[in-house]
Scaffold this motif. Structure first.
Motif, PDB file in Angstrom:
ATOM      1  N   MET A   1      67.848   6.878   9.830  1.00 10.56           N
ATOM      2  CA  MET A   1      68.905   5.923   8.352  1.00 10.56           C
ATOM      3  C   MET A   1      69.568   7.132   7.286  1.00 10.56           C
ATOM      4  O   MET A   1      68.412   7.864   7.149  1.00 10.56           O
ATOM      5  CB  MET A   1      67.872   4.848   7.890  1.00 10.56           C
ATOM      6  N   THR A   2      70.668   6.876   6.759  1.00  9.29           N
ATOM      7  CA  THR A   2      71.159   8.081   6.118  1.00  9.29           C
ATOM      8  C   THR A   2      71.559   6.539   5.560  1.00  9.29           C
ATOM      9  O   THR A   2      72.064   5.546   6.214  1.00  9.29           O
ATOM     10  CB  THR A   2      71.976   8.558   6.546  1.00  9.29           C
ATOM     11  N   LEU A   3      71.746   6.647   4.340  1.00 10.19           N
ATOM     12  CA  LEU A   3      72.009   4.969   2.896  1.00 10.19           C
ATOM     13  C   LEU A   3      72.666   6.548   1.970  1.00 10.19           C
ATOM     14  O   LEU A   3      73.279   7.052   1.369  1.00 10.19           O
ATOM     15  CB  LEU A   3      71.233   5.116   2.184  1.00 10.19           C
ATOM     16  N   LYS A   4      74.131   5.534   1.551  1.00 15.45           N
ATOM     17  CA  LYS A   4      75.203   6.427   1.213  1.00 15.45           C
ATOM     18  C   LYS A   4      74.669   5.659  -0.385  1.00 15.45           C
ATOM     19  O   LYS A   4      73.961   4.807  -0.559  1.00 15.45           O
ATOM     20  CB  LYS A   4      76.386   5.565   1.006  1.00 15.45           C
ATOM     21  N   PRO A   5      75.064   6.572  -1.616  1.00 17.33           N
ATOM     22  CA  PRO A   5      74.579   5.644  -3.024  1.00 17.33           C
ATOM     23  C   PRO A   5      75.047   4.510  -3.103  1.00 17.33           C
ATOM     24  O   PRO A   5      76.228   3.422  -3.085  1.00 17.33           O
ATOM     25  CB  PRO A   5      76.063   6.991  -3.603  1.00 17.33           C
TER      26      PRO A   5
ATOM     27  N   ALA B   1      59.683   8.764   2.334  1.00 21.10           N
ATOM     28  CA  ALA B   1      61.242   8.250   2.898  1.00 21.10           C
ATOM     29  C   ALA B   1      61.409   8.509   3.658  1.00 21.10           C
ATOM     30  O   ALA B   1      61.850   8.346   4.538  1.00 21.10           O
ATOM     31  CB  ALA B   1      62.762   8.179   1.226  1.00 21.10           C
ATOM     32  N   LYS B   2      61.084  10.123   3.958  1.00 21.93           N
ATOM     33  CA  LYS B   2      61.876  11.003   4.627  1.00 21.93           C
ATOM     34  C   LYS B   2      60.308  11.788   4.936  1.00 21.93           C
ATOM     35  O   LYS B   2      59.818  12.093   3.582  1.00 21.93           O
ATOM     36  CB  LYS B   2      62.686  11.246   5.266  1.00 21.93           C
ATOM     37  N   PRO B   3      60.302  12.689   6.375  1.00 23.78           N
ATOM     38  CA  PRO B   3      58.716  13.331   5.648  1.00 23.78           C
ATOM     39  C   PRO B   3      59.498  14.837   5.086  1.00 23.78           C
ATOM     40  O   PRO B   3      60.660  14.987   4.733  1.00 23.78           O
ATOM     41  CB  PRO B   3      58.592  14.219   7.270  1.00 23.78           C
ATOM     42  N   GLY B   4      58.578  14.936   3.925  1.00 25.67           N
ATOM     43  CA  GLY B   4      58.774  16.539   3.258  1.00 25.67           C
ATOM     44  C   GLY B   4      59.382  16.076   2.105  1.00 25.67           C
ATOM     45  O   GLY B   4      59.280  16.695   1.154  1.00 25.67           O
ATOM     46  N   ALA B   5      60.075  14.820   1.440  1.00 24.08           N
ATOM     47  CA  ALA B   5      60.471  14.120   0.727  1.00 24.08           C
ATOM     48  C   ALA B   5      59.321  14.116  -0.590  1.00 24.08           C
ATOM     49  O   ALA B   5      58.293  13.560   0.228  1.00 24.08           O
ATOM     50  CB  ALA B   5      60.541  12.880   0.590  1.00 24.08           C
ATOM     51  N   ARG B   6      59.732  13.547  -1.449  1.00 20.22           N
ATOM     52  CA  ARG B   6      58.711  13.416  -3.028  1.00 20.22           C
ATOM     53  C   ARG B   6      58.193  12.074  -2.520  1.00 20.22           C
ATOM     54  O   ARG B   6      59.186  10.890  -2.344  1.00 20.22           O
ATOM     55  CB  ARG B   6      59.063  13.448  -4.549  1.00 20.22           C
TER      56      ARG B   6
END
Length: 80
Positions: A1-5, A34-39
């Protein structure tokens, strides 16, 4: 899923607070990626997991219930 600002997403946490046998488990925080590799982000809901010690996580969903200020209604989103 991609979120806009300005858009938001949520995931539902589910647990069973069973205290029939064993030692109760208190989860003082939950770490969320939020996704793999994210903080990770740490959330502190103080969950009483009873004696199961298990926490289930639902899929991320786009939050369409927030108003223009980004505030969610007082009711939790329904799950199918």
């Amino acid at each position: 899923m991609t979120l806009k600002p300005g858009e938001r997403a949520y995931a539902v946490l589910v647990w069973r607070n069973t205290t029939e046998a064993g030692t109760p488990v208190n989860a003082p925080y939950v770490r969320v990626w939020a996704k793999p590799g994210a903080r990770p982000v740490t959330v502190t809901p103080e969950l009483d997991l009873g004696t199961t010690g298990k926490l289930g996580v639902g899929p991320w969903k786009k939050d369409t219930a927030s108003d223009a200020t980004g505030t969610r209604p007082s009711t939790a989103p329904s799950t199918p």
